[in-house]
Scaffold this active site. Structure first.
Site, mmCIF file in Angstrom:
data_model
loop_
_atom_site.group_PDB
_atom_site.id
_atom_site.type_symbol
_atom_site.label_atom_id
_atom_site.label_comp_id
_atom_site.label_asym_id
_atom_site.label_seq_id
_atom_site.Cartn_x
_atom_site.Cartn_y
_atom_site.Cartn_z
ATOM 1 N N GLN A 20 -53.295 66.558 76.390
ATOM 2 C CA GLN A 20 -53.332 66.925 77.808
ATOM 3 C C GLN A 20 -54.715 66.594 78.401
ATOM 4 O OE1 GLN A 20 -51.738 69.676 75.613
ATOM 5 N NE2 GLN A 20 -50.139 68.164 75.793
ATOM 6 N N ALA A 47 -47.302 66.236 74.359
ATOM 7 C CA ALA A 47 -48.195 65.076 74.451
ATOM 8 C C ALA A 47 -47.450 63.797 74.088
ATOM 9 C CB ALA A 47 -49.362 65.253 73.477
ATOM 10 N N GLY A 48 -47.884 62.695 74.663
ATOM 11 C CA GLY A 48 -47.374 61.374 74.294
ATOM 12 C C GLY A 48 -48.552 60.422 74.321
ATOM 13 N N HIS A 49 -48.966 59.972 73.156
ATOM 14 C CA HIS A 49 -50.154 59.105 73.057
ATOM 15 C C HIS A 49 -49.706 57.702 72.648
ATOM 16 C CE1 HIS A 49 -52.713 62.962 72.285
ATOM 17 N NE2 HIS A 49 -52.179 62.928 73.477
ATOM 18 N N LYS A 65 -56.080 58.680 75.857
ATOM 19 C CA LYS A 65 -56.768 59.263 74.691
ATOM 20 C C LYS A 65 -56.331 58.584 73.391
ATOM 21 C CE LYS A 65 -55.015 63.215 75.941
ATOM 22 N NZ LYS A 65 -54.497 62.879 77.289
ATOM 23 N N ASP A 93 -52.723 61.963 79.976
ATOM 24 C CA ASP A 93 -52.324 60.548 79.991
ATOM 25 C C ASP A 93 -53.464 59.608 80.391
ATOM 26 O OD1 ASP A 93 -49.760 61.349 79.311
ATOM 27 O OD2 ASP A 93 -49.142 61.526 81.407
ATOM 28 N N ARG A 141 -45.159 59.053 87.080
ATOM 29 C CA ARG A 141 -46.389 59.829 87.271
ATOM 30 C C ARG A 141 -46.835 59.699 88.716
ATOM 31 N NH1 ARG A 141 -48.997 57.089 82.010
ATOM 32 N NH2 ARG A 141 -47.978 58.332 80.404
HETATM 33 P P1 GDP Z 1 -52.735 59.649 76.452
HETATM 34 O O1 GDP Z 1 -51.680 60.693 76.539
HETATM 35 O O2 GDP Z 1 -54.033 60.100 77.030
HETATM 36 O O3 GDP Z 1 -52.906 59.098 75.062
HETATM 37 O O4 GDP Z 1 -52.258 58.432 77.368
HETATM 38 P P2 GDP Z 1 -50.759 57.820 77.439
HETATM 39 O O5 GDP Z 1 -50.555 56.973 76.264
HETATM 40 O O6 GDP Z 1 -49.762 58.870 77.734
HETATM 41 O O7 GDP Z 1 -50.873 56.964 78.771
HETATM 42 C C1 GDP Z 1 -51.772 55.904 78.916
HETATM 43 C C2 GDP Z 1 -50.971 54.646 79.222
HETATM 44 O O8 GDP Z 1 -51.832 53.635 79.694
HETATM 45 C C3 GDP Z 1 -50.274 54.059 78.009
HETATM 46 O O9 GDP Z 1 -49.085 53.432 78.418
HETATM 47 C C4 GDP Z 1 -51.296 53.030 77.506
HETATM 48 O O10 GDP Z 1 -50.684 51.960 76.783
HETATM 49 C C5 GDP Z 1 -51.851 52.528 78.795
HETATM 50 N N1 GDP Z 1 -53.258 52.104 78.772
HETATM 51 C C6 GDP Z 1 -54.306 52.632 78.092
HETATM 52 N N2 GDP Z 1 -55.461 52.046 78.435
HETATM 53 C C7 GDP Z 1 -55.144 51.099 79.358
HETATM 54 C C8 GDP Z 1 -55.924 50.176 80.122
HETATM 55 O O11 GDP Z 1 -57.147 50.110 80.039
HETATM 56 N N3 GDP Z 1 -55.253 49.373 80.997
HETATM 57 C C9 GDP Z 1 -53.900 49.435 81.140
HETATM 58 N N4 GDP Z 1 -53.325 48.625 82.019
HETATM 59 N N5 GDP Z 1 -53.137 50.308 80.431
HETATM 60 C C10 GDP Z 1 -53.763 51.127 79.574
HETATM 61 P P1 IMO Z 2 -50.917 63.923 76.951
HETATM 62 O O1 IMO Z 2 -51.517 64.475 75.680
HETATM 63 C C1 IMO Z 2 -49.668 64.690 81.048
HETATM 64 C C2 IMO Z 2 -47.911 68.605 81.922
HETATM 65 C C3 IMO Z 2 -46.420 68.684 82.236
HETATM 66 C C4 IMO Z 2 -46.409 69.880 83.151
HETATM 67 C C5 IMO Z 2 -47.465 70.797 82.534
HETATM 68 C C6 IMO Z 2 -46.914 71.845 81.585
HETATM 69 O O2 IMO Z 2 -49.947 62.834 76.757
HETATM 70 O O3 IMO Z 2 -52.006 63.617 77.912
HETATM 71 P P2 IMO Z 2 -45.798 71.872 79.173
HETATM 72 O O4 IMO Z 2 -44.778 70.987 78.541
HETATM 73 O O5 IMO Z 2 -47.102 71.887 78.479
HETATM 74 O O6 IMO Z 2 -45.259 73.248 79.438
HETATM 75 O O7 IMO Z 2 -46.061 71.227 80.643
HETATM 76 O O8 IMO Z 2 -48.338 69.950 81.823
HETATM 77 N N1 IMO Z 2 -48.222 67.943 80.626
HETATM 78 C C7 IMO Z 2 -48.773 66.730 80.529
HETATM 79 N N2 IMO Z 2 -49.098 65.826 81.476
HETATM 80 N N3 IMO Z 2 -49.956 64.434 79.761
HETATM 81 C C8 IMO Z 2 -49.671 65.336 78.791
HETATM 82 O O9 IMO Z 2 -50.058 65.174 77.513
HETATM 83 C C9 IMO Z 2 -49.007 66.532 79.151
HETATM 84 N N4 IMO Z 2 -48.563 67.618 78.470
HETATM 85 C C10 IMO Z 2 -48.095 68.472 79.385
HETATM 86 O O10 IMO Z 2 -45.979 67.520 82.868
HETATM 87 O O11 IMO Z 2 -46.855 69.533 84.430
HETATM 88 MG MG MG Z 3 -49.748 60.922 77.315
#
Ligand code: GDP
Ligand code: IMO
Ligand code: MG
Length: 424
Positions: A224, A41-43, A18, A15, A305
């Site tokens: 991740q 994953a959640g991007h 990416k 998170d 988180r």
């Molecule tokens: P990922 O899994 O690595 O793609 O990241 P996620 O999307 O799960 O989590 C990142 C969160 O931070 C999302 O809600 C984005 O919209 C937000 N985000 C990304 N970059 C920034 C930043 O520079 N500032 C703020 N405030 N939010 C951000």
């Molecule tokens: P992105 O790509 C943050 C964490 C889960 C748990 C552990 C194992 O959005 O960064 P799993 O479902 O793989 O068996 O879970 O890994 N986890 C993540 N934490 N971002 C993620 O992906 C994650 N994918 C899995 O919360 O602790």
């Molecule tokens: Mg994510």
């Protein structure tokens, strides 16, 4: 001239942002290729006032002219995959033409999800905090040589293979004393598989070899983060794949000597979702404040988180394990307005100081924190405050890698490039 494949991955516990960075740099690439993980994953991508969350589909899909490839290292849940495609249809984006799926990618079955839940329930308080998407059981079947692959869907006996694996899982679920996945889940899965079968299934290692030989620019997108890596993360509180740069080679079939830049994405602080050690975790009002200001709730599960200060030994470890050549710092805007910001420069483990991530992070480990002057509002169009520049310089110096991209907000436009970075 043959090109090299760049890699972009998470340098913390996931998170990091990416998805946002991939979306920002995607116009500089011909192909974006996801190399591991699955719908755990959640991007999140935000632009033009709209938010999009991707789970399995690479984050280059919103950039016209980009091919998006789901690599062999990825595990695919057809039901979630189809939902993603439909969500993109709903915003007027038909990805079917630009989306390729590796025949070697493994399928997540409904019973994999049921097994994930059963395993976590049995662990009780020592549960991993999995997203319960069936990731662990699917990779177990892959390494156990029982898995079902995307390419199997093209075989005449694919249904028999599905039923045989489901039967195996049912026996395991019986041992756990848990019921099988509901019949509706199976129907939904089989219906989704029909759609997947009609997508572009490819031998992705050959596709990428060809693309690179023809000078196309390829970016490998990780899911991740390094500290969730099956080998180098905080085991057993990790995911079931290699999230590190080496995983891009195995997860896409691209040889190590064809890798170009390796970009590590990190937040100006740290977060973790799920169980497991987190040395700089803040269990106080400051942690709560960061969670609120940063909207630190999981994109996949909605769970809050855990938040804490930037952990430099952990980041340094990520630089070492991945061979990171440049860093992108995210979310420093979340810390705006704090008088003082702390950074962890080492740990005290059983009374002794160390600046290395220890083997066992779960024991008695205390972060050594150093205060830094905070900063006010950060805006892309204004010069960065001197105190924030000092924060950037401090991180660069401690980990020995330049920070070439700074993100100051969730929107695509809230991004500052500090040098020509991803373009080589
Ligand atoms: P990922 O899994 O690595 O793609 O990241 P996620 O999307 O799960 O989590 C990142 C969160 O931070 C999302 O809600 C984005 O919209 C937000 N985000 C990304 N970059 C920034 C930043 O520079 N500032 C703020 N405030 N939010 C951000
Ligand atoms: P992105 O790509 C943050 C964490 C889960 C748990 C552990 C194992 O959005 O960064 P799993 O479902 O793989 O068996 O879970 O890994 N986890 C993540 N934490 N971002 C993620 O992906 C994650 N994918 C899995 O919360 O602790
Ligand atoms: Mg994510």
């Amino acid at each position: 001239m043959a090109a090299r494949m760049d890699v972009l991955l998470g340098a913390q516990w996931g998170d990091e942002g990416k998805g946002k960075v991939v979306d920002v740099v995607a116009p500089e690439y011909n192909v974006i290729a996801r190399f591991q993980g699955g719908p755990n994953a959640g991007h999140t991508l935000i632009f033009e006032g709209k938010k999009h969350v991707l789970h399995t589909i690479p984050s280059g899909v919103f950039r016209e002219g980009t091919t998006n490839l789901v690599g062999n290292g990825v595990v695919i849940d057809p039901v979630i995959f189809l939902k993603e495609i439909k969500a993109l249809d709903a915003v007027g984006l038909d990805v079917r033409k630009s989306l390729l799926i590796s025949r070697r990618a493994h399928l997540i079955l409904p019973t994999h999800r049921a097994l994930d839940a059963a395993s976590e329930a049995e662990k009780g308080t020592s549960k991993i905090g999995s997203t319960l998407k069936g990731i662990g059981p699917t990779y177990m079947d892959k390494t156990g040589r029982n898995g079902l692959r995307i390419g199997d869907l093209e075989l005449p006996d694919s249904m028999d293979r599905f039923l045989a694996l489901t039967k195996k899982h049912e026996r395991l679920l019986e041992q756990y004393g848990k019921p099988d996945a509901p019949a509706e889940a199976r129907e939904e899965w089989l219906a989704a598989v029909e759609v997947i079968r009609g997508l572009q299934l490819v031998d992705s290692e050959h596709y990428l070899d060809n693309a690179l030989r023809n000078g196309q620019r390829v970016l490998a997108e990780g899911a991740q983060g390094t500290l969730l890596d099956i080998d180098f993360g905080t085991y057993p509180f990790v995911t079931s794949s290699n999230t590190i740069s080496a995983g891009a080679c195995t997860g896409l079939g691209v040889a190590p000597n064809r890798i170009g830049t390796i970009t590590g994405i990190f937040k100006a602080y740290c977060t973790r979702v799920g169980s497991g050690p987190f040395p700089t975790e803040l269990l106080d009002d400051t942690g709560e404040m960061i969670r609120k200001a940063g909207h630190e709730f999981g994109s996949t599960t909605g769970r809050p988180r855990r938040c804490g200060w930037l952990d430099l030994p952990a980041l340094h470890y990520a630089v070492m394990i991945n061979g990171i050549t440049e860093l992108a710092m995210m979310k420093a805007d979340v810390l705006s307005g704090m008088d003082t910001v702390q950074v962890c420069t080492g740990y005290t483990v059983n009374g002794k100081r160390t600046d290395r991530m220890p083997y066992d992070v779960s024991g008695e480990i205390k972060p050594i924190l150093e205060p830094m002057e905070g900063w006010g509002e950060l805006r892309t169009e204004a010069p960065l405050p001197a105190s924030f520049e000092r924060y950037i310089a401090m991180v660069e110096e401690r980990v020995g890698v330049p920070i070439t991209l700074i993100s100051l907000g969730p929107d695509r436009a809230e991004t500052v490039r500090r040098q020509p970075t991803f373009a080589r």
